[in-house]
Scaffold this active site. Sequence first.
Site, short mmCIF file in Angstrom:
data_model
loop_
_atom_site.label_atom_id
_atom_site.label_comp_id
_atom_site.label_asym_id
_atom_site.label_seq_id
_atom_site.Cartn_x
_atom_site.Cartn_y
_atom_site.Cartn_z
N ASP A 127 0.80 -1.21 -0.13
CA ASP A 127 0.13 0.02 0.11
C ASP A 127 0.97 1.25 -0.10
O ASP A 127 2.11 1.14 0.56
CB ASP A 127 -0.88 -0.02 1.08
CG ASP A 127 -1.96 -1.13 1.46
OD1 ASP A 127 -2.42 -1.57 0.16
OD2 ASP A 127 -2.13 -1.61 2.46
N LYS A 186 -0.09 -8.11 -1.65
CA LYS A 186 -1.24 -7.79 -1.75
C LYS A 186 -1.31 -6.47 -2.80
O LYS A 186 -0.69 -5.52 -2.38
CB LYS A 186 -2.07 -7.68 -0.53
CG LYS A 186 -3.61 -7.22 -0.93
CD LYS A 186 -4.51 -7.33 0.25
CE LYS A 186 -4.33 -5.90 1.12
NZ LYS A 186 -5.13 -4.91 0.55
N ASP A 190 -6.39 -7.69 -4.63
CA ASP A 190 -7.60 -7.09 -3.91
C ASP A 190 -8.46 -5.68 -4.50
O ASP A 190 -8.26 -4.88 -3.95
CB ASP A 190 -7.02 -6.43 -2.46
CG ASP A 190 -8.01 -6.22 -1.32
OD1 ASP A 190 -9.38 -6.60 -1.47
OD2 ASP A 190 -7.69 -5.72 -0.23
N LYS A 250 -11.83 -6.00 -4.73
CA LYS A 250 -13.34 -5.99 -4.25
C LYS A 250 -14.30 -5.70 -5.32
O LYS A 250 -14.94 -4.91 -5.17
CB LYS A 250 -13.39 -5.07 -3.07
CG LYS A 250 -12.30 -5.37 -1.98
CD LYS A 250 -12.79 -4.37 -0.70
CE LYS A 250 -11.67 -4.59 0.15
NZ LYS A 250 -10.31 -4.19 0.04
N ASP A 259 -20.42 -5.92 -8.87
CA ASP A 259 -21.24 -5.51 -10.05
C ASP A 259 -22.30 -6.57 -10.58
O ASP A 259 -22.61 -7.65 -9.77
CB ASP A 259 -20.21 -5.32 -11.20
CG ASP A 259 -20.68 -4.16 -12.08
OD1 ASP A 259 -21.70 -4.30 -12.58
OD2 ASP A 259 -19.79 -3.38 -12.22
N ILE A 260 -22.83 -6.33 -11.61
CA ILE A 260 -23.69 -7.25 -12.21
C ILE A 260 -22.92 -8.79 -12.42
O ILE A 260 -21.69 -8.67 -12.65
CB ILE A 260 -24.52 -6.86 -13.45
CG1 ILE A 260 -23.60 -6.52 -14.62
CG2 ILE A 260 -25.39 -5.90 -13.13
CD1 ILE A 260 -24.20 -6.30 -15.77
N THR A 316 -14.97 -3.31 7.44
CA THR A 316 -14.97 -3.09 8.80
C THR A 316 -15.14 -1.52 9.26
O THR A 316 -15.10 -0.93 10.24
CB THR A 316 -13.66 -3.33 9.31
OG1 THR A 316 -12.44 -3.13 8.48
CG2 THR A 316 -13.43 -5.13 9.57
N ARG A 374 -1.07 -7.32 14.10
CA ARG A 374 0.03 -6.67 14.46
C ARG A 374 1.09 -7.50 15.34
O ARG A 374 0.73 -8.06 16.30
CB ARG A 374 -0.36 -5.18 15.39
CG ARG A 374 -1.01 -4.19 14.70
CD ARG A 374 0.07 -3.46 13.79
NE ARG A 374 -0.62 -2.53 13.17
CZ ARG A 374 -1.09 -2.83 11.65
NH1 ARG A 374 -1.17 -3.83 11.20
NH2 ARG A 374 -1.82 -1.68 11.14
N GLN A 427 -5.57 0.88 13.02
CA GLN A 427 -6.58 -0.29 13.17
C GLN A 427 -7.12 -0.23 14.59
O GLN A 427 -6.32 -0.16 15.48
CB GLN A 427 -5.44 -1.49 12.90
CG GLN A 427 -4.92 -1.69 11.48
CD GLN A 427 -6.02 -2.41 10.54
OE1 GLN A 427 -7.35 -2.53 10.95
NE2 GLN A 427 -5.71 -2.86 9.35
N ARG A 472 1.93 -2.19 7.15
CA ARG A 472 2.74 -1.17 7.57
C ARG A 472 3.61 -1.76 8.50
O ARG A 472 4.93 -1.34 8.44
CB ARG A 472 2.05 -0.06 8.29
CG ARG A 472 1.40 1.00 7.13
CD ARG A 472 0.27 1.69 7.68
NE ARG A 472 -0.81 0.95 7.95
CZ ARG A 472 -1.91 1.45 8.52
NH1 ARG A 472 -2.00 2.67 8.80
NH2 ARG A 472 -3.07 0.72 8.98
O1 C5P Z 1 -0.99 -1.42 7.34
P1 C5P Z 1 -1.89 -2.69 7.64
O2 C5P Z 1 -1.09 -3.80 8.37
O3 C5P Z 1 -2.91 -2.18 8.67
O4 C5P Z 1 -2.49 -3.00 6.40
C1 C5P Z 1 -3.67 -3.91 6.33
C2 C5P Z 1 -4.02 -4.12 4.83
O5 C5P Z 1 -5.64 -4.89 5.00
C3 C5P Z 1 -4.66 -2.84 4.04
O6 C5P Z 1 -4.11 -3.16 2.72
C4 C5P Z 1 -5.90 -2.41 4.21
O7 C5P Z 1 -6.42 -1.74 3.10
C5 C5P Z 1 -6.47 -3.74 4.41
N1 C5P Z 1 -7.60 -4.08 5.18
C6 C5P Z 1 -7.99 -3.57 6.29
N2 C5P Z 1 -8.73 -3.89 7.00
C7 C5P Z 1 -10.09 -4.42 6.47
C8 C5P Z 1 -9.85 -4.80 5.13
C9 C5P Z 1 -8.63 -4.69 4.40
O8 C5P Z 1 -6.86 -3.13 6.83
N3 C5P Z 1 -11.11 -4.77 7.15
#
Ligand code: C5P
Length: 305
Positions: free
Chosen positions: A80, A101, A128, A130, A133-134, A192, A254, A263, A284
Site C-alpha cells: 500500500d 497484496k 484486492d 473487491k 457488479d452485475i 470493517t 500487529r 487499526q 505497515r
Molecule cells: O498496514 P496494515 O497492516 O494495517 O494493512 C492492512 C491491509 O489490509 C491494508 O491493505 C488494508 O487496506 C487492508 N484491510 C484492512 N482492514 C480491512 C480490510 C482490508 O486493514 N477490514
Amino acid sequence: LLSVQCRGDLRQQQRGPPSDQRWCGAPGGGEDHRPQPGVRFSGGAGGQGAAIGQEDLPSFGGLMTLHPADPADRIIVALDGMAPEQALRFAGQVEGLRWVKVGLELFVQAGPEVVAQLREMGLRVFLDLKFHDIPATMAGACRRAAALGAELITVHACAGSEALKAAQAAAVEGAQGAGQPAPTLLAVTVLTSWEEQRLQRELAIAQGIAERVPALAQLSATSGIGGCVCSPLEAAALRAQHPEPFALVTPGIRPKGAAVGDQARVMGPAEAIAAGASQLVIGRPITKAEDPSAAFAACCGELLG
Ligand code: C5P
C-alpha cells in the site's frame, strides 16, 4: 494451537517462482509441495486444522495449495501507499517474501502490468479489488484477474449468489485458459469501516453485523466461493462454521512491538492463525519497518512460536 516443527533456516527458504506452484494449465507441474517428513502444522479454532499428513495437502478454497510448513506462505504483505516502481523494488528486497497484496490504489496507478511483473519476480499475488457488479461484469473481471495470475481475488458477497457463482466459474476458466495457477475467490462480508447504526440509517440494513458477517460468509460458501476476508476477531466464529479448506484471510494483524496505527481491533500473527485464519495480511508493520526483511522474518518467527 499452532504446532510447527520446521527444518532449516527460514531466511534460507526459497521464494517460490512460478514453477514452484500447481498450474491449471500444467497438471502435476511444478515441485512437490507436500510437507517434509517431520513437519506438522496444526491450527484453527474448534479443533480444525488437524495435523497434515504427507498425502494430505491442504488446499485453500479447494483450489490453491500452500506449503503448510512454511510461515512465509501464511503472510501476505500489502503493497500500500507505494508508487509502482517503489512497490516492485520493495517486493524484490524482502528476503523470503512469497505473497503480496495489490490493492486498488496500486492497481489504478500501475495497471495489470504490475501483477505480471510481480509474478515474473516469483511472487504470488492477492489482487484486492473487491469486485461488486452485475454477474456478467463480475465474471469478466474475475476471468481477467485470474488470467493475469492473481491467485487470491476479492469480491463483495453482497453481489449475490448469481454473481458469485458466475465470478467463481469465470475465474477458474480464466486461469485455465492462460495456464495460470488456480485462483481462490475471497468474499468481503461487511467492510470493517461500517458501524451497525450507520448500516441501518444509511442503507436500511437492520441485521446486526454479528449476524450479517456469518450470513454473507454462508452465502459465499454455498455459491462456491473459496473463502472470506475477515477481521481476526471474526476468524474463530467463521472457522467453526466453515472448516478448512475454506480460506480465512485476515488483515488487522500487529506483530509484537508494532504500532497499532489506525487499526482499531488487532491481533498478533500466531493468535490469528490459532483462531482459524489461513493467511494474514500485514502492511505497515513490514512496509514501514526500518528493515523490512527483518520485520518479515520476525512475523514468520512469531508463527513458528
Ligand atoms: O498496514 P496494515 O497492516 O494495517 O494493512 C492492512 C491491509 O489490509 C491494508 O491493505 C488494508 O487496506 C487492508 N484491510 C484492512 N482492514 C480491512 C480490510 C482490508 O486493514 N477490514
